[in-house]
Design a protein around this motif. Structure first.
Motif, mmCIF file in Angstrom:
data_model
loop_
_atom_site.group_PDB
_atom_site.id
_atom_site.type_symbol
_atom_site.label_atom_id
_atom_site.label_comp_id
_atom_site.label_asym_id
_atom_site.label_seq_id
_atom_site.Cartn_x
_atom_site.Cartn_y
_atom_site.Cartn_z
ATOM 1 N N ALA A 209 -4.676 10.630 0.788
ATOM 2 C CA ALA A 209 -6.088 10.394 0.457
ATOM 3 C C ALA A 209 -6.930 10.270 1.718
ATOM 4 O O ALA A 209 -8.077 10.744 1.758
ATOM 5 C CB ALA A 209 -6.205 9.140 -0.405
ATOM 6 N N GLN A 212 -7.462 13.782 3.117
ATOM 7 C CA GLN A 212 -8.413 14.514 2.301
ATOM 8 C C GLN A 212 -9.846 14.043 2.552
ATOM 9 O O GLN A 212 -10.769 14.857 2.596
ATOM 10 C CB GLN A 212 -8.056 14.337 0.815
ATOM 11 C CG GLN A 212 -6.779 15.038 0.406
ATOM 12 C CD GLN A 212 -6.866 16.536 0.551
ATOM 13 O OE1 GLN A 212 -7.869 17.161 0.173
ATOM 14 N NE2 GLN A 212 -5.828 17.147 1.110
ATOM 15 N N GLN A 213 -10.026 12.754 2.753
ATOM 16 C CA GLN A 213 -11.359 12.245 3.024
ATOM 17 C C GLN A 213 -11.856 12.719 4.387
ATOM 18 O O GLN A 213 -13.046 13.044 4.538
ATOM 19 C CB GLN A 213 -11.351 10.713 2.978
ATOM 20 C CG GLN A 213 -12.726 10.098 3.186
ATOM 21 C CD GLN A 213 -12.710 8.593 3.072
ATOM 22 O OE1 GLN A 213 -11.668 8.000 2.794
ATOM 23 N NE2 GLN A 213 -13.852 7.972 3.281
ATOM 24 N N GLN A 215 -11.011 15.501 5.852
ATOM 25 C CA GLN A 215 -11.233 16.950 5.845
ATOM 26 C C GLN A 215 -12.368 17.372 4.926
ATOM 27 O O GLN A 215 -13.146 18.274 5.262
ATOM 28 C CB GLN A 215 -9.941 17.656 5.423
ATOM 29 C CG GLN A 215 -8.796 17.489 6.424
ATOM 30 C CD GLN A 215 -7.496 18.090 5.907
ATOM 31 O OE1 GLN A 215 -7.436 18.630 4.799
ATOM 32 N NE2 GLN A 215 -6.448 17.991 6.713
ATOM 33 N N THR A 216 -12.464 16.747 3.759
ATOM 34 C CA THR A 216 -13.446 17.172 2.764
ATOM 35 C C THR A 216 -14.541 16.144 2.509
ATOM 36 O O THR A 216 -15.572 16.483 1.919
ATOM 37 C CB THR A 216 -12.738 17.490 1.431
ATOM 38 O OG1 THR A 216 -12.147 16.294 0.909
ATOM 39 C CG2 THR A 216 -11.635 18.528 1.650
ATOM 40 N N GLY A 217 -14.318 14.894 2.890
ATOM 41 C CA GLY A 217 -15.291 13.845 2.605
ATOM 42 C C GLY A 217 -15.174 13.258 1.218
ATOM 43 O O GLY A 217 -15.907 12.329 0.865
ATOM 44 N N ARG A 218 -14.238 13.741 0.428
ATOM 45 C CA ARG A 218 -14.072 13.247 -0.942
ATOM 46 C C ARG A 218 -13.208 11.992 -0.934
ATOM 47 O O ARG A 218 -12.181 11.931 -0.263
ATOM 48 C CB ARG A 218 -13.426 14.322 -1.811
ATOM 49 C CG ARG A 218 -13.241 13.901 -3.263
ATOM 50 C CD ARG A 218 -12.581 15.018 -4.073
ATOM 51 N NE ARG A 218 -12.337 14.592 -5.442
ATOM 52 C CZ ARG A 218 -11.724 15.333 -6.355
ATOM 53 N NH1 ARG A 218 -11.309 16.563 -6.023
ATOM 54 N NH2 ARG A 218 -11.531 14.881 -7.575
ATOM 55 N N GLN A 219 -13.614 10.982 -1.696
ATOM 56 C CA GLN A 219 -12.868 9.743 -1.790
ATOM 57 C C GLN A 219 -12.038 9.722 -3.071
ATOM 58 O O GLN A 219 -12.473 10.190 -4.117
ATOM 59 C CB GLN A 219 -13.810 8.533 -1.772
ATOM 60 C CG GLN A 219 -14.533 8.343 -0.451
ATOM 61 C CD GLN A 219 -15.371 7.076 -0.445
ATOM 62 O OE1 GLN A 219 -15.475 6.391 -1.453
ATOM 63 N NE2 GLN A 219 -15.958 6.774 0.690
ATOM 64 N N TYR A 220 -10.839 9.177 -2.953
ATOM 65 C CA TYR A 220 -9.920 9.067 -4.076
ATOM 66 C C TYR A 220 -9.703 7.591 -4.425
ATOM 67 O O TYR A 220 -9.811 6.723 -3.547
ATOM 68 C CB TYR A 220 -8.588 9.743 -3.744
ATOM 69 C CG TYR A 220 -8.687 11.246 -3.649
ATOM 70 C CD1 TYR A 220 -8.401 12.055 -4.745
ATOM 71 C CD2 TYR A 220 -9.084 11.860 -2.469
ATOM 72 C CE1 TYR A 220 -8.496 13.438 -4.666
ATOM 73 C CE2 TYR A 220 -9.182 13.247 -2.379
ATOM 74 C CZ TYR A 220 -8.891 14.023 -3.486
ATOM 75 O OH TYR A 220 -8.989 15.392 -3.401
#
Length: 403
Positions: A209, A212-213, A215-220
């Protein structure tokens, strides 16, 4: 050509003498200091051995294999007066110290962060209550607080025949807190394996997670997944095993009799008083450390987070606290060490920690003060070094990486 060489030789600095070289002098002084310390310890040890022989006092560590002949009120391993040795008593005292320190560090961290954040609250009442808590508990000696919890609070509880029923098998009286005792079945290993799988899965998911944050800025939902893997998965496994008739854990509830309670598990009032005193006292210092760390973060960080639409809670959790930890961790480590060493005050209220059992009872019965004191000092030194080592590793992880 000769004139040029002469001019160069005149302008070049003269060579320093070997005796005036700072590196050589520094090494020489260090060697002299080490030799002096070794000589001092040698003279002290030789003198101590001669005095012990002259007084016909036994020396060495063979006493650890002798039968202790006394009981200990709280033991995490099997120990009896008839079969337990002084070495076993040392292990019992060490485990009691470690469990108080570990539980104390956990709760004092939570309470310290809570009070520290409350001191910066915009609510006037919350901030003032937190301030009074810090100012009062920091300035009252810890020994006085331990005696307060043990005598004034827990000592005023009713006798076992009039125990306070708290529900779910909990009873509170002057002899401590009685609760259900877990009884492990032979298949408890299944539950332990599931818990380990959950911990490993949590570690892998958190790393994924985080990448991913980045690289993409998306939070899980890291927190929810952690709870599901660490708590939900073992509980679900436990329920399934219980439904098929292979319950890995059963509980023995305390039963209230005419004069006493039987069965269940007892938590000594000395343990509760020591834990309450250490947690509330150390939390007051950690609260100031947390407050200083938060104030060290630039106000512009909070304003920038607000401009991005983050709530105050998200700003504190995602922006302020991560940056404040760089300031908080070094003094926080010192407070952890203080809590561990302050646990030795347990001797004042009779809790069987390392100092009370080993430096108290064992030293009085054997008379081998040097060996007992050396072992105790070595234990506290080792615990402090290990705590500092672990916290330094974490400190390097959260430190600012310079380019």
């Amino acid at each position: 050509m000769n004139s040029v060489q002469t001019a160069v030789s005149q302008t070049s600095p003269p060579k320093k003498s070997f005796l005036y070289d700072p590196k050589v002098r520094g090494a020489f002084y260090q060697v002299v200091l080490v030799v002096a310390i070794i000589a001092l310890f040698y003279v002290a040890a030789t003198n101590a051995i001669e005095n012990l022989q002259r007084a016909k006092i036994a020396s060495g560590f063979g006493f650890l294999n002798n039968t202790a002949g006394f009981d200990i009120s709280q033991t995490l391993i099997q120990f009896s007066a008839a079969g337990g040795t002084y070495g076993d008593a040392f292990i019992v005292g060490l485990l009691n110290t470690l469990i108080v320190s570990a539980i104390g560090i956990f709760f004092t961290t939570f309470l310290g962060f809570l009070i520290g954040i409350a001191r910066l609250s915009k609510n006037w009442m919350v901030a003032k209550v937190a301030m009074v808590y810090v100012e009062v508990l920091r300035n009252v000696p810890l020994l006085v607080q331990l005696l307060f919890w043990y005598i004034a609070v827990l000592g005023a509880l009713p006798q076992p025949r009039n125990s306070l029923e708290m529900g779910a098998g909990f009873y509170l009286n002057s002899r401590g807190l009685f609760m259900a005792k877990p009884i492990w079945a032979s298949n408890i290993g299944i539950l332990v394996a599931v818990l380990l799988i959950g911990l490993i899965g949590t570690f892998i998911y958190r790393r994924w997670a985080r990448k991913q944050q980045e690289q993409t800025g998306r939070q899980y939902p890291v927190g929810k997944v952690t709870l599901a893997l660490v708590l939900g998965l073992p509980i679900l496994t436990w329920i399934v095993l219980a439904l098929i008739g292979a319950n890995p854990i059963s509980f023995e509830l305390p039963r209230k009799g005419t004069f006493n309670l039987t069965g269940g598990m007892q938590i000594l009032p000395e343990f509760v008083a020591l834990l309450l005193g250490l947690v509330t006292y150390t939390a007051a210092f950690i609260a100031e450390v947390v407050r200083a760390g938060i104030l060290a973060v630039s106000k512009g960080q909070t304003e920038a987070a607000g401009s991005l639409g983050l709530t105050p809670g998200q700003t504190l959790r995602l922006v302020v606290i991560p940056q404040a930890m760089r300031v908080i961790i070094p003094p926080l480590t010192s407070q952890y060490l203080n809590l561990t060493k302050n646990s030795s005050l347990a001797v004042a209220i009779g809790y069987p920690d390392l100092v009370q059992v080993f430096m108290g009872t064992v030293l009085n019965q054997t008379g081998q003060a040097i060996e007992v004191v050396v072992i105790t000092m070595g234990v506290y030194l080792t615990i402090s070094l290990l705590t500092s080592f672990i916290m330094n590793i974490y400190n390097r992880r959260v430190a600012i990486v310079e380019r």
